[in-house]
Design an enzyme around this catalytic site. Structure first.
Site, PDB file in Angstrom:
ATOM      1  CB  CYS A   1     102.600 -66.481 -60.049  1.00 48.26           C
ATOM      2  SG  CYS A   1     101.340 -66.828 -61.306  1.00 48.26           S
ATOM      3  CB  THR A   2     105.945 -70.061 -61.847  1.00 47.04           C
ATOM      4  OG1 THR A   2     104.866 -70.684 -61.155  1.00 47.04           O
ATOM      5  CG2 THR A   2     107.096 -69.822 -60.903  1.00 47.04           C
TER       6      THR A   2
END
Length: 110
Positions: free
Chosen positions: A9-10
């Site tokens: 994920c970011t």
């Protein structure tokens, strides 16, 4: 079916690991063999083995960012989705993957 996956994920924290757990649990619930790597803030964990990638029927990338080592999956059927999509409904994802592979198998038989 044999599956390999990558979750990233970011932020590289919570969603990465939640997506990995959901991917593993949903795959195993449906009787599949899965190996899943994470690429989070602390780097790569549960790194995929070349043997596992070679034997995989499909690669699931639950990623919100560019990942390292994408070239490892060249020539494989790759399904890319966001981590939130996987987290919200992992069983639906597995069902879609199963249908897609079954459709391709039938197409190759004809």
């Amino acid at each position: 079916m044999k599956i390999v996956g990558v979750a990233a994920c970011t932020a590289g924290v919570a969603h990465t690991y939640i997506a990995r757990e959901k991917m593993i649990k949903s795959a195993e619930t449906r009787g599949h063999i899965i190996h899943c790597e994470t690429q989070g803030t602390i780097g790569v964990e549960y790194e995929l083995l070349a043997k596992d990638i070679e034997e995989a029927d499909v690669v699931i990338l639950a990623v919100d960012i560019a990942i390292d080592g994408i070239e490892r999956f060249k020539g494989k059927k790759v399904i890319k989705i966001g981590t939130s999509t996987l987290i919200k409904n992992p069983i639906a994802l597995m069902q879609k993957v199963e249908k897609l592979l079954e459709k391709e198998k039938k197409s190759n038989e004809n």
